[in-house]
Scaffold this motif. Structure first.
Motif, PDB file in Angstrom:
ATOM      1  N   HIS A 156     -41.154  43.074  59.092  1.00  0.00           N
ATOM      2  CA  HIS A 156     -40.396  43.869  59.950  1.00  0.00           C
ATOM      3  C   HIS A 156     -39.549  44.285  58.527  1.00  0.00           C
ATOM      4  O   HIS A 156     -39.785  43.591  57.817  1.00  0.00           O
ATOM      5  N   GLU A 157     -38.751  45.550  58.558  1.00  0.00           N
ATOM      6  CA  GLU A 157     -38.123  46.417  57.388  1.00  0.00           C
ATOM      7  C   GLU A 157     -37.117  45.152  57.539  1.00  0.00           C
ATOM      8  O   GLU A 157     -36.495  44.884  56.026  1.00  0.00           O
ATOM      9  N   ALA A 158     -36.296  43.674  58.393  1.00  0.00           N
ATOM     10  CA  ALA A 158     -35.316  43.439  57.828  1.00  0.00           C
ATOM     11  C   ALA A 158     -35.831  42.158  56.984  1.00  0.00           C
ATOM     12  O   ALA A 158     -35.078  41.834  56.861  1.00  0.00           O
ATOM     13  N   ASP A 159     -37.278  42.082  57.398  1.00  0.00           N
ATOM     14  CA  ASP A 159     -37.973  40.718  55.925  1.00  0.00           C
ATOM     15  C   ASP A 159     -36.836  40.944  54.583  1.00  0.00           C
ATOM     16  O   ASP A 159     -36.787  40.534  54.291  1.00  0.00           O
ATOM     17  N   LEU A 160     -36.756  42.751  54.361  1.00  0.00           N
ATOM     18  CA  LEU A 160     -36.513  43.021  53.289  1.00  0.00           C
ATOM     19  C   LEU A 160     -34.892  42.792  52.727  1.00  0.00           C
ATOM     20  O   LEU A 160     -34.678  42.093  51.709  1.00  0.00           O
ATOM     21  N   THR A 161     -33.955  42.876  53.790  1.00  0.00           N
ATOM     22  CA  THR A 161     -32.520  42.206  53.464  1.00  0.00           C
ATOM     23  C   THR A 161     -32.999  40.523  53.322  1.00  0.00           C
ATOM     24  O   THR A 161     -31.888  40.013  52.574  1.00  0.00           O
ATOM     25  N   ALA A 162     -33.760  39.688  54.192  1.00  0.00           N
ATOM     26  CA  ALA A 162     -34.113  37.970  54.127  1.00  0.00           C
ATOM     27  C   ALA A 162     -34.560  38.418  52.274  1.00  0.00           C
ATOM     28  O   ALA A 162     -33.852  37.100  50.983  1.00  0.00           O
ATOM     29  N   ILE A 163     -35.448  39.158  52.113  1.00  0.00           N
ATOM     30  CA  ILE A 163     -36.055  38.438  50.453  1.00  0.00           C
ATOM     31  C   ILE A 163     -35.001  39.232  49.489  1.00  0.00           C
ATOM     32  O   ILE A 163     -34.974  38.639  48.633  1.00  0.00           O
ATOM     33  N   SER A 164     -33.771  39.995  49.574  1.00  0.00           N
ATOM     34  CA  SER A 164     -33.286  40.065  48.290  1.00  0.00           C
ATOM     35  C   SER A 164     -32.084  39.637  48.589  1.00  0.00           C
ATOM     36  O   SER A 164     -31.319  39.347  47.505  1.00  0.00           O
ATOM     37  N   THR A 165     -31.746  39.361  50.036  1.00  0.00           N
ATOM     38  CA  THR A 165     -30.365  38.722  49.679  1.00  0.00           C
ATOM     39  C   THR A 165     -31.022  36.578  49.300  1.00  0.00           C
ATOM     40  O   THR A 165     -29.882  36.135  48.585  1.00  0.00           O
ATOM     41  N   VAL A 166     -31.957  36.499  49.129  1.00  0.00           N
ATOM     42  CA  VAL A 166     -32.307  35.334  48.448  1.00  0.00           C
ATOM     43  C   VAL A 166     -32.806  35.353  47.410  1.00  0.00           C
ATOM     44  O   VAL A 166     -32.454  34.927  46.233  1.00  0.00           O
ATOM     45  N   ALA A 167     -34.019  35.815  47.057  1.00  0.00           N
ATOM     46  CA  ALA A 167     -34.953  36.497  45.727  1.00  0.00           C
ATOM     47  C   ALA A 167     -33.965  37.453  45.397  1.00  0.00           C
ATOM     48  O   ALA A 167     -33.988  36.953  43.529  1.00  0.00           O
ATOM     49  N   GLY A 168     -33.748  38.559  45.410  1.00  0.00           N
ATOM     50  CA  GLY A 168     -33.098  39.555  44.778  1.00  0.00           C
ATOM     51  C   GLY A 168     -32.033  38.863  43.980  1.00  0.00           C
ATOM     52  O   GLY A 168     -31.650  39.098  42.909  1.00  0.00           O
ATOM     53  N   SER A 169     -30.814  38.732  45.118  1.00  0.00           N
ATOM     54  CA  SER A 169     -30.009  37.720  44.369  1.00  0.00           C
ATOM     55  C   SER A 169     -29.699  36.884  43.740  1.00  0.00           C
ATOM     56  O   SER A 169     -29.247  36.222  42.994  1.00  0.00           O
ATOM     57  N   GLY A 170     -30.417  35.498  43.953  1.00  0.00           N
ATOM     58  CA  GLY A 170     -30.923  34.765  43.907  1.00  0.00           C
ATOM     59  C   GLY A 170     -30.826  34.329  42.369  1.00  0.00           C
ATOM     60  O   GLY A 170     -30.253  33.383  41.671  1.00  0.00           O
ATOM     61  N   PRO A 171     -31.192  35.161  41.185  1.00  0.00           N
ATOM     62  CA  PRO A 171     -30.761  34.257  39.513  1.00  0.00           C
ATOM     63  C   PRO A 171     -29.751  34.276  39.331  1.00  0.00           C
ATOM     64  O   PRO A 171     -29.640  34.114  38.661  1.00  0.00           O
ATOM     65  N   ALA A 172     -28.607  35.439  40.433  1.00  0.00           N
ATOM     66  CA  ALA A 172     -27.352  35.052  39.771  1.00  0.00           C
ATOM     67  C   ALA A 172     -27.233  33.951  40.270  1.00  0.00           C
ATOM     68  O   ALA A 172     -26.286  33.400  39.456  1.00  0.00           O
ATOM     69  N   TYR A 173     -27.030  33.993  41.545  1.00  0.00           N
ATOM     70  CA  TYR A 173     -26.687  31.929  41.990  1.00  0.00           C
ATOM     71  C   TYR A 173     -27.415  31.314  40.817  1.00  0.00           C
ATOM     72  O   TYR A 173     -26.475  30.483  41.035  1.00  0.00           O
TER      73      TYR A 173
END
Length: 268
Positions: A156-173
């Motif tokens: 689902h397209e909403a899965d991209l939000t989950a991926i981006s908020t964890v993996a996409g932003s994750g390197p910064a965290y």
């Protein structure tokens, strides 16, 4: 060389993330001779030809890597050059497939990607989603993007939000966590350079070990922590009220909320 050849096309707005993807493909040996990065400044992007304007001809693939708020402006220039054989591949955070389809009505398919910066070393995570790409195209995209690391397709397209908020932003965290660990090592008397390397290598080594073994994080932590020992004492702080789970939950929720705000703005 990997033997993979990037389809002819353009990378419109090849900034930090686009440049990281190009770097990853170069390291993986992907042939990028048919790809042109469109950069108004004309800055050099190692591994790929650069143009300050759109080249002639109809591209096979068009990567969108500019700022999300520029999508309407960019689409006004690019859309007239898009034909029925052109695939739009967007790394624009929050700009949904429906918005992209409205802007590029003639495109063969619309594909969204959410990569993170470690793609530059082939160690990244890139979430993929499309509601109109056929299986053959999905396989072709997976082969190219898979050279950058783990590249799962969302159902689902909403899965991209989950991926981006964890993996996409994750390197910064993770970078913040490493910096905090380093500061505490300094507070215990270690020189700054050693403290930084100590924290970095601890996080990197743990990731490599966990990936190689396939061990779950819970058992791994338990294996490190002797009953009644110093590690267990520290874990009680991380596992307590307002500890690690609570902090990460609030962090990810803030990122998710902002992603939805950007998506809403792109729909308007």
């Amino acid at each position: 060389m990997s033997g993979l050849v990037m389809p002819s096309g353009w990378f419109v707005g090849c900034g930090n993330m686009g440049g990281a993807m190009v770097a990853g493909w170069v390291k993986a040996g992907v042939d990028l001779s048919a790809l042109t990065a469109i950069s108004p400044s004309g800055r050099d992007i190692p591994g790929v030809a650069v143009s300050t304007d759109l080249p002639d001809g109809e591209p096979e693939w068009v990567w969108l890597g500019h700022k999300p708020y520029q999508v309407e402006e960019v689409a006004a220039k690019v859309a007239p050059r898009i034909g029925a054989h052109t695939v739009i591949l967007s790394i624009l955070a929050g700009v949904e497939c429906a918005s992209l389809r409205r802007l590029f009505p003639e495109a063969r398919a619309i594909v969204r990607l959410m990569p993170n910066l470690p793609v530059s070393d082939g160690e990244g995570v890139t979430g993929l989603y499309s509601d109109d790409a056929d299986p053959a195209l999905r396989d072709e995209i997976s082969a190219i993007v898979g050279k950058l690391g783990f590249a799962p397709w969302g159902e689902h397209e909403a899965d991209l939000t989950a991926i981006s908020t964890v993996a996409g932003s994750g390197p910064a965290y993770v970078a913040r966590f490493i910096a905090a660990m380093a500061r505490q090592a300094e507070a215990l008397g270690l020189p700054a350079e050693i403290a930084q390397r100590l924290a970095l290598e601890t996080v990197a080594g743990t990731g490599v070990m966990a990936r190689a073994s396939g061990e779950a994080m819970g058992p791994l932590a338990t294996r490190v922590a002797s009953p009644g020992g110093s590690t267990e004492a520290g874990l009680k702080v991380l596992d307590g009220d307002a500890g690690m789970d609570d902090l990460v939950a609030r962090t990810v929720e803030a990122a998710r909320r902002r992603t939805e705000e950007m998506a809403a703005a792109a729909r308007d």
